[in-house]
Design an enzyme around this catalytic site. Structure first.
Site, PDB file in Angstrom:
ATOM      1  N   HIS A  15       0.825  -1.207   0.000  1.00  0.00           N
ATOM      2  CA  HIS A  15       0.000   0.000   0.000  1.00  0.00           C
ATOM      3  C   HIS A  15       0.866   1.267   0.000  1.00  0.00           C
ATOM      4  O   HIS A  15       1.711   1.454   0.871  1.00  0.00           O
ATOM      5  CB  HIS A  15      -0.880  -0.023   1.249  1.00  0.00           C
ATOM      6  CG  HIS A  15      -1.932   1.021   1.292  1.00  0.00           C
ATOM      7  ND1 HIS A  15      -2.256   1.691   2.454  1.00  0.00           N
ATOM      8  CD2 HIS A  15      -2.766   1.506   0.345  1.00  0.00           C
ATOM      9  CE1 HIS A  15      -3.250   2.530   2.219  1.00  0.00           C
ATOM     10  NE2 HIS A  15      -3.569   2.445   0.948  1.00  0.00           N
ATOM     11  N   HIS A  57      -1.923  11.430  -2.142  1.00  0.00           N
ATOM     12  CA  HIS A  57      -3.228  10.909  -1.750  1.00  0.00           C
ATOM     13  C   HIS A  57      -4.245  12.013  -1.540  1.00  0.00           C
ATOM     14  O   HIS A  57      -5.366  11.971  -2.060  1.00  0.00           O
ATOM     15  CB  HIS A  57      -3.103  10.082  -0.476  1.00  0.00           C
ATOM     16  CG  HIS A  57      -4.405   9.548   0.021  1.00  0.00           C
ATOM     17  ND1 HIS A  57      -5.252  10.272   0.846  1.00  0.00           N
ATOM     18  CD2 HIS A  57      -5.024   8.363  -0.191  1.00  0.00           C
ATOM     19  CE1 HIS A  57      -6.323   9.561   1.113  1.00  0.00           C
ATOM     20  NE2 HIS A  57      -6.213   8.395   0.496  1.00  0.00           N
TER      21      HIS A  57
END
Length: 248
Positions: A15, A57
């Protein structure tokens, strides 16, 4: 019998490069994930003010840069590339820059690693971001046998990606079991669905496989839960715990 798409990819996916062990979405994180044996990665991509795809992000720079705040989309890549995207994590990574998609593509291809690329558009720029990112992915991975999987929570971004580069594989990200998401994934021509791991069980996995979709989950850090998912035949697991799960 429904035919599933070919899936030659590793089951374990790191991730944002290396979970929480390094500053997320940086090349340093990818290198650390690789040092733990990972050959499949997930990261987030959005656009700078001059439409350069880069890894981030959030919509803003506040959380993951030490020397800037505000919307990343308001700054050109030249300014973004000079920011410190590592010091917020730890002193060891101070000065680590934001990563362009081009730099990540070079690293991944040289290391023969695969990518789940989450299209993370700035609010209001969903479809265009999907188009531009897909166009760049097609260029950067031209001739590669295993180009990235383009994933997104935003159907508009996946539609833009489909229209710009229909040959690239797509996946719908699903956080809650909202009505019609499976039908929408099929309408968008997705090859996979990536759900919150709490949604996934044997029945949902069977539904996805029967529909011709691969089933992946995020973000699994608990060994017991990982074992449950492996037992039902999950196709991919995104994890932060790159130091605890051997990516076999």
């Amino acid at each position: 019998m429904t035919t599933l798409p070919d899936w030659p990819h590793p089951r374990w996916i790191a991730h944002r490069g290396a979970g929480k062990l390094a500053p997320e979405n940086t090349l340093a994180a990818f290198r650390l994930g690789a040092s733990h044996g990972y050959r499949a990665f997930e990261c987030d991509v959005k656009l700078s003010a001059d439409d350069v795809p880069f890894l981030l992000h959030d919509d803003t720079l506040d959380r993951t840069t030490t020397d800037a705040q505000g919307r990343a989309a308001d700054r050109p890549w030249g300014a973004l590339s000079r920011l410190d995207a590592g010091g917020w994590h730890s002193a060891a990574y101070a000065g680590e820059p934001l990563a362009s998609l081009q730099a990540v593509a070079t690293w991944l291809r040289r290391n023969r690693a695969w990518l789940d690329l989450e299209i993370k558009p700035t609010e209001g720029d969903e479809e265009r971001t999907g188009r531009i990112v897909a166009t760049e992915v097609a260029r950067l991975w031209a001739g590669d046998a295993t180009p990235p999987l383009l994933s997104s929570f935003r159907p508009e971004s996946l539609a833009g990606a489909r229209d710009a580069a229909p040959g690239l594989a797509r996946a719908l990200l699903v956080d809650t079991d909202w009505p019609g998401w499976l039908d929408l994934a099929l309408q968008l021509g997705c090859v996979a669905a990536i759900t919150n791991h709490q949604l996934m069980d044997a029945a949902l996995l069977a539904r996805l496989h029967q529909a011709g979709l691969r089933a992946l989950v995020y973000t699994v850090n608990d060994p017991v839960r990982a074992s449950e998912l492996l037992a039902i035949g999950i196709d991919g697991i995104i994890t932060d715990a790159v130091d605890r799960f051997a990516p076999g």
